[in-house]
Design a protein around this motif. Structure first.
Motif, PDB file in Angstrom:
ATOM      1  N   ALA A 111       0.867  -1.181   0.000  1.00 46.35           N
ATOM      2  CA  ALA A 111       0.000   0.000   0.000  1.00 46.35           C
ATOM      3  C   ALA A 111       0.902   1.228   0.000  1.00 46.35           C
ATOM      4  O   ALA A 111       2.010   1.195   0.556  1.00 46.35           O
ATOM      5  N   TYR A 112       0.432   2.289  -0.649  1.00 49.47           N
ATOM      6  CA  TYR A 112       1.169   3.550  -0.630  1.00 49.47           C
ATOM      7  C   TYR A 112       0.186   4.680  -0.298  1.00 49.47           C
ATOM      8  O   TYR A 112      -0.859   4.782  -0.927  1.00 49.47           O
ATOM      9  N   CYS A 127       3.178   8.836   5.245  1.00 49.71           N
ATOM     10  CA  CYS A 127       2.572   9.236   3.974  1.00 49.71           C
ATOM     11  C   CYS A 127       3.516  10.166   3.221  1.00 49.71           C
ATOM     12  O   CYS A 127       4.486  10.683   3.766  1.00 49.71           O
ATOM     13  N   TRP A 128       3.201  10.333   1.950  1.00 50.46           N
ATOM     14  CA  TRP A 128       3.869  11.332   1.118  1.00 50.46           C
ATOM     15  C   TRP A 128       2.943  12.538   1.067  1.00 50.46           C
ATOM     16  O   TRP A 128       1.793  12.414   0.652  1.00 50.46           O
ATOM     17  N   THR A 129       3.445  13.692   1.502  1.00 51.02           N
ATOM     18  CA  THR A 129       2.644  14.899   1.486  1.00 51.02           C
ATOM     19  C   THR A 129       2.873  15.641   0.178  1.00 51.02           C
ATOM     20  O   THR A 129       4.013  15.992  -0.142  1.00 51.02           O
ATOM     21  N   VAL A 130       1.812  15.845  -0.580  1.00 52.16           N
ATOM     22  CA  VAL A 130       1.920  16.631  -1.810  1.00 52.16           C
ATOM     23  C   VAL A 130       1.045  17.864  -1.646  1.00 52.16           C
ATOM     24  O   VAL A 130       0.060  17.842  -0.916  1.00 52.16           O
ATOM     25  N   MET A 131       1.429  18.951  -2.265  1.00 56.03           N
ATOM     26  CA  MET A 131       0.745  20.206  -1.991  1.00 56.03           C
ATOM     27  C   MET A 131      -0.322  20.567  -3.022  1.00 56.03           C
ATOM     28  O   MET A 131      -1.194  21.367  -2.749  1.00 56.03           O
ATOM     29  N   ARG A 132      -0.236  19.967  -4.219  1.00 58.58           N
ATOM     30  CA  ARG A 132      -1.229  20.288  -5.246  1.00 58.58           C
ATOM     31  C   ARG A 132      -2.386  19.291  -5.210  1.00 58.58           C
ATOM     32  O   ARG A 132      -2.191  18.133  -4.837  1.00 58.58           O
ATOM     33  N   ARG A 184      -6.912  12.296   1.260  1.00 62.62           N
ATOM     34  CA  ARG A 184      -6.024  11.133   1.321  1.00 62.62           C
ATOM     35  C   ARG A 184      -6.256  10.232   0.124  1.00 62.62           C
ATOM     36  O   ARG A 184      -7.388   9.972  -0.251  1.00 62.62           O
ATOM     37  N   VAL A 185      -5.173   9.753  -0.449  1.00 61.24           N
ATOM     38  CA  VAL A 185      -5.272   8.779  -1.535  1.00 61.24           C
ATOM     39  C   VAL A 185      -4.442   7.560  -1.144  1.00 61.24           C
ATOM     40  O   VAL A 185      -3.265   7.684  -0.785  1.00 61.24           O
ATOM     41  N   GLN A 238       8.561   6.778   3.148  1.00 62.02           N
ATOM     42  CA  GLN A 238       7.700   6.667   4.338  1.00 62.02           C
ATOM     43  C   GLN A 238       6.231   6.439   4.023  1.00 62.02           C
ATOM     44  O   GLN A 238       5.459   6.094   4.915  1.00 62.02           O
ATOM     45  N   GLY A 239       5.808   6.592   2.747  1.00 57.21           N
ATOM     46  CA  GLY A 239       4.413   6.313   2.396  1.00 57.21           C
ATOM     47  C   GLY A 239       4.151   4.846   2.096  1.00 57.21           C
ATOM     48  O   GLY A 239       2.996   4.447   1.913  1.00 57.21           O
TER      49      GLY A 239
END
Lengths: 248, 248
Positions: A111-112, A127-132, A184-185, A238-239
């Motif tokens: 899982a990611y 998690c991976w934090t994305v801003m867009r 969250r995805v 870490q995601g």
């Protein structure tokens, strides 16, 4: 000697990955250290595969051989009681002598987790934090294209060793789910096997599609070209969670 | 000078609690260190109250005074970008000059998480693991008895300083929820104020009731006696979250 099959979970944050290394600090080092205390003899463990530094596991599997006459319950309790809090022994079972955590595996599930916008301190290590913002419909279409039997070389990385990809780079991606809920995805990938960094590069590719920086056509072209490409980003470790190793 | 009100979240695992201390290592030390860099001047921050080592917060509030002319958005961004991953600045707002994070507070909400049986490495830093089953109905009945205005001295601890409980030990526990879901029990406590270790001792008392070691009658007797009792265990810090500070 009995062969033992263990399922374990670990928070990869503080570890230098699964694989044993000079100086210690890996999950394997921690477990082998405790096993040596419990069994009174150095015992090598064999995992279904390595995980990189910072990658987590809910269902990593490893096996080892030991002369232990007190049953799996007591063996499990003995190992558990001496492990750091960030590693959990989920189960210990007697296995057939020819069971091999890596070579008997028929597939794996990863899982990611992606989070849009600032994550709380409780989520950040996971998690991976994305801003867009992400377009889940575009990600779903791209994921559907990746499912199936393909040469995934474009979505893999080299380990930098000569035995890279000895079994080739064709894999069957049985399932690639994209589950969007609010900010969250979650991506879930199941395959008969994964190339090095394949899930993290799939995650990087799908996020790029979700942000509109790559198209599903681009991904198809990368797959067809069959060469590693710098246009796909490797998502951070870490995601990533190794969820389950599948056996017959 | 403007007075700024900040809401922050932190994973208390690696910190020596909220309060600044010689040698550093507290949440306050980390935030004041970043503020000094951002503002170019040592700036004391004032929280709604301390949290102990290992206790987490989703909505701790603090205030400080600063001559900053670029608005709250830029102030927030400047502080955020320099904080460790385990601390998050949730919001920064201009406050009235007489706002005080501690003295203006009208109440607080805490949550406490209990997990029955072995927790995963991802939960362990955020819950109290108990090994015996809990009776949620008994816990609910005991919680109902604790709600309301009482002398909570029996369910508090001494800080070991002379100014212990300067405002007395009577508090109004407006709400004490017990939410059981499978092997997890969440307690939510809202009061006009809390005594030192009060939520952790309430959690310890409710778990003892859930395990059948104490009865609701015992708890009532402790409250009436109005003296600290060794028969109530203080639950460990890692299950405790400061959820929200309430202002008018």
């Amino acid at each position: 000697m009995t062969r033992w099959k263990c399922v374990c979970a670990y928070d990869g944050t503080g570890f230098a990955g699964w694989q044993s290394q000079r100086g210690g600090g890996s999950v394997q080092d921690a477990i082998e250290g405790r096993l040596a205390e419990v069994l009174g003899v150095d015992t090598r463990i064999h995992a279904s595969g390595r995980t990189d530094a910072g990658v987590h596991a809910r269902g990593q599997v490893f096996h080892f051989d030991a002369a232990w006459g007190h049953g799996p319950g007591k063996l499990s309790a003995a190992i558990r009681s001496r492990l750091p809090r960030s590693i959990q022994i989920v189960s210990v079972r007697e296995a057939k002598p020819d069971f091999h955590a890596r070579f008997s595996a028929k597939g794996k599930v990863y899982a990611y987790y992606v989070r849009i916008g600032d994550a709380s301190p409780f989520e950040r290590p996971y998690c991976w934090t994305v801003m867009r913002p992400l377009d889940p419909a575009a990600m779903l279409r791209a994921a559907a294209l990746l499912e199936g039997r393909h040469d995934f070389k474009a979505l893999s990385a080299t380990r930098g060793t000569e035995d890279d990809d000895p079994g080739g780079t064709v894999r069957t991606l049985r399932r690639l789910q994209v589950v969007a809920r609010g900010r969250r995805v979650r991506l879930v990938a199941e395959a008969d096997g994964f190339l090095y960094k394949m899930v993290r590069r799939i995650a990087g590719a799908l996020v790029a599609v979700g942000e509109g920086r790559l198209s599903a056509d681009d991904l198809q072209a990368f797959l067809r070209a069959g060469a590693r490409t710098a246009r796909v980003e490797t998502a951070p470790p870490q995601g990533l969670f190794l969820e389950r190793v599948l056996y017959r």
